[in-house]
Motif scaffolding. Structure first.
Motif, PDB file in Angstrom:
ATOM      1  N   GLU A  64       0.640  -1.308  -0.115  1.00  0.00           N
ATOM      2  CA  GLU A  64      -0.174   0.085   0.062  1.00  0.00           C
ATOM      3  C   GLU A  64       0.690   1.375   0.080  1.00  0.00           C
ATOM      4  O   GLU A  64       0.466   2.251  -0.760  1.00  0.00           O
ATOM      5  CB  GLU A  64      -0.831   0.008   1.201  1.00  0.00           C
ATOM      6  N   GLN A  65       2.082   1.174   0.634  1.00  0.00           N
ATOM      7  CA  GLN A  65       2.853   2.577   0.623  1.00  0.00           C
ATOM      8  C   GLN A  65       3.615   2.941  -0.803  1.00  0.00           C
ATOM      9  O   GLN A  65       4.080   4.086  -1.014  1.00  0.00           O
ATOM     10  CB  GLN A  65       3.901   2.251   1.795  1.00  0.00           C
ATOM     11  N   TYR A  66       3.734   1.780  -1.556  1.00  0.00           N
ATOM     12  CA  TYR A  66       4.336   1.933  -2.543  1.00  0.00           C
ATOM     13  C   TYR A  66       3.692   1.847  -4.272  1.00  0.00           C
ATOM     14  O   TYR A  66       4.272   2.333  -5.047  1.00  0.00           O
ATOM     15  CB  TYR A  66       5.705   1.043  -2.753  1.00  0.00           C
ATOM     16  N   ILE A  67       2.390   1.292  -4.080  1.00  0.00           N
ATOM     17  CA  ILE A  67       1.966   1.027  -5.637  1.00  0.00           C
ATOM     18  C   ILE A  67       1.509   2.496  -6.160  1.00  0.00           C
ATOM     19  O   ILE A  67       1.777   2.536  -7.544  1.00  0.00           O
ATOM     20  CB  ILE A  67       0.507   0.403  -5.102  1.00  0.00           C
ATOM     21  N   ASP A  68       1.290   3.455  -5.579  1.00  0.00           N
ATOM     22  CA  ASP A  68       0.954   4.821  -6.067  1.00  0.00           C
ATOM     23  C   ASP A  68       2.136   5.106  -7.142  1.00  0.00           C
ATOM     24  O   ASP A  68       2.032   5.425  -8.269  1.00  0.00           O
ATOM     25  CB  ASP A  68       0.561   5.719  -5.269  1.00  0.00           C
ATOM     26  N   ARG A  69       3.195   5.076  -6.308  1.00  0.00           N
ATOM     27  CA  ARG A  69       4.557   5.585  -7.114  1.00  0.00           C
ATOM     28  C   ARG A  69       4.900   4.568  -8.304  1.00  0.00           C
ATOM     29  O   ARG A  69       5.183   4.996  -9.257  1.00  0.00           O
ATOM     30  CB  ARG A  69       5.639   5.615  -6.000  1.00  0.00           C
ATOM     31  N   CYS A  70       4.847   3.342  -7.948  1.00  0.00           N
ATOM     32  CA  CYS A  70       5.046   2.375  -8.904  1.00  0.00           C
ATOM     33  C   CYS A  70       4.126   2.529 -10.078  1.00  0.00           C
ATOM     34  O   CYS A  70       4.666   2.434 -11.373  1.00  0.00           O
ATOM     35  CB  CYS A  70       4.838   0.926  -8.392  1.00  0.00           C
ATOM     36  N   PHE A  71       2.791   2.739  -9.959  1.00  0.00           N
ATOM     37  CA  PHE A  71       1.868   2.900 -10.838  1.00  0.00           C
ATOM     38  C   PHE A  71       1.831   4.224 -11.874  1.00  0.00           C
ATOM     39  O   PHE A  71       1.688   4.501 -12.993  1.00  0.00           O
ATOM     40  CB  PHE A  71       0.540   2.766 -10.652  1.00  0.00           C
ATOM     41  N   LYS A  72       2.163   5.314 -11.030  1.00  0.00           N
ATOM     42  CA  LYS A  72       2.356   6.475 -11.743  1.00  0.00           C
ATOM     43  C   LYS A  72       3.682   6.670 -12.530  1.00  0.00           C
ATOM     44  O   LYS A  72       3.528   7.368 -13.788  1.00  0.00           O
ATOM     45  CB  LYS A  72       2.504   7.540 -10.655  1.00  0.00           C
ATOM     46  N   ALA A  73       4.637   5.751 -12.195  1.00  0.00           N
ATOM     47  CA  ALA A  73       5.755   5.801 -13.187  1.00  0.00           C
ATOM     48  C   ALA A  73       5.397   4.990 -14.363  1.00  0.00           C
ATOM     49  O   ALA A  73       6.012   5.323 -15.608  1.00  0.00           O
ATOM     50  CB  ALA A  73       6.953   5.123 -12.570  1.00  0.00           C
ATOM     51  N   LEU A  74       4.484   4.122 -14.231  1.00  0.00           N
ATOM     52  CA  LEU A  74       3.912   3.377 -15.644  1.00  0.00           C
ATOM     53  C   LEU A  74       3.026   4.178 -16.513  1.00  0.00           C
ATOM     54  O   LEU A  74       3.423   4.291 -17.564  1.00  0.00           O
ATOM     55  CB  LEU A  74       3.250   1.970 -15.310  1.00  0.00           C
ATOM     56  N   ILE A  75       2.255   4.978 -15.855  1.00  0.00           N
ATOM     57  CA  ILE A  75       1.291   5.988 -16.533  1.00  0.00           C
ATOM     58  C   ILE A  75       2.170   7.021 -17.231  1.00  0.00           C
ATOM     59  O   ILE A  75       1.822   7.409 -18.139  1.00  0.00           O
ATOM     60  CB  ILE A  75       0.511   6.768 -15.585  1.00  0.00           C
ATOM     61  N   ASN A  76       3.210   7.308 -16.551  1.00  0.00           N
ATOM     62  CA  ASN A  76       4.129   8.600 -17.118  1.00  0.00           C
ATOM     63  C   ASN A  76       5.152   8.004 -18.120  1.00  0.00           C
ATOM     64  O   ASN A  76       6.012   8.841 -18.640  1.00  0.00           O
ATOM     65  CB  ASN A  76       5.015   9.228 -16.088  1.00  0.00           C
ATOM     66  N   GLN A  77       4.995   6.663 -18.586  1.00  0.00           N
ATOM     67  CA  GLN A  77       6.054   6.170 -19.452  1.00  0.00           C
ATOM     68  C   GLN A  77       6.062   6.887 -21.098  1.00  0.00           C
ATOM     69  O   GLN A  77       4.758   7.198 -21.355  1.00  0.00           O
ATOM     70  CB  GLN A  77       5.940   4.697 -19.619  1.00  0.00           C
TER      71      GLN A  77
END
Length: 291
Positions: A16-29
């Motif tokens: 829960e602490q990390y998924i937002d950062r992980c997914f935002k990096a994918l959206i910003n690819q």
């Protein structure tokens, strides 16, 4: 297999602490033709709710998003379930607490498209502190950047660290190497299980570029093993995983026997170092107590 599509496997356990950062990096690819396959590995926190939150977000960004919910099986079990869902021409895999550079997927894909003789490619990574994201370690250029065969590097851990997100492989080649898209189900070592068959059978390109940010989390499993008994147990687990991977590879019996002998020696030496280090620490504490 959809041409041009890059599939991204992400095992998620209490992330829960990390998924937002992980997914935002994918959206910003910079490369957008993506298939994200997130596996909720029996999480007991809010991982499931966060994954569901991203269903519409990924849809709005025209990114395919698949969620797999399973009982806790460990990362290898999560990877196996995700592999069955992969539809992309290319595959990458990462941990949910890490994140990609914004141009990582495009850079790795471009390399494979421009170097058609390479079966897969590895980039570079940096290790960052989980609290402030400051760089803890950046190794720089690989010691063996021109090596096409990297099997021994990863069996004996002599070159790059096996961070998951630095690799991209052509799925057509992956399916030739990993039978039935199934790796040995263990609680650790899934990167060996994915990389070693590719490294034995194929040629690996090298991209001298940071593509992946590996987050050092002190309380994570890989950084919590410190008691001598646990360290020695971990050596046995890693040796067991390596043996299972080697047994899955179609190599000559003499070669297999030679690798297993060298691996036995590798972990025997590691165990001796662990015991000597702990003994030295114990004697030093005793000396300080007496003083």
């Amino acid at each position: 297999m959809q041409k041009g599509l890059v599939s991204i496997i992400i095992p998620c356990y209490n992330g829960e602490q990390y998924i937002d950062r992980c997914f935002k990096a994918l959206i910003n690819q910079t490369y957008k033709n993506l298939e994200v396959i997130a596996v909720n590995d029996g999480s007991t926190d809010n991982t499931s709710q966060i994954l569901n939150k991203y269903i519409d977000i990924f849809k709005d960004n025209k990114i395919i998003f698949k969620i797999i919910n399973q009982e806790n099986m460990g990362q290898a079990g999560a990877v196996n379930n995700a592999l069955k869902q992969v539809c992309g021409e290319f595959l990458v895999w990462q941990d949910c607490d890490d994140y990609y550079e914004n141009d990582a997927i495009e850079s790795l894909k471009n390399y494979l498209e421009q170097n058609t003789d390479m079966d897969f490619v590895r980039g570079e990574s940096v290790s960052r502190d989980s609290e402030d994201l400051n760089v803890i370690l950046y190794k720089g250029k690989s010691k063996y950047p021109n090596s096409r065969k990297i099997f021994d590097f990863y069996v004996f851990e002599t070159d790059s660290y096996m961070y998951p997100g630095i690799f991209m492989v052509r799925m057509e080649f992956f399916d030739k190497c990993v039978k039935n898209r199934e790796i040995y189900t263990s609680r650790a070592g899934q990167n060996w299980q994915l990389i070693l068959p590719l490294a034995y059978y194929g040629k690996c390109g090298y991209l001298n570029k940071v593509v992946y940010n590996y987050i050092i989390i002190n309380e994570s499993h890989s950084h919590s093993v410190n008691k001598m008994k646990d360290l020695l147990k971990r050596c046995n687990e890693h040796k067991d995983i390596l043996f299972h991977v080697l047994n899955s590879i179609d190599m000559p019996k003499r070669e297999l026997k030679n690798y297993k002998k060298k691996i036995e020696i590798k972990y025997l030496k590691r165990k001796v170092r662990i015991i000597l280090s702990k003994a030295k620490s114990f004697l030093l504490r005793r000396k300080n107590d007496r003083d």
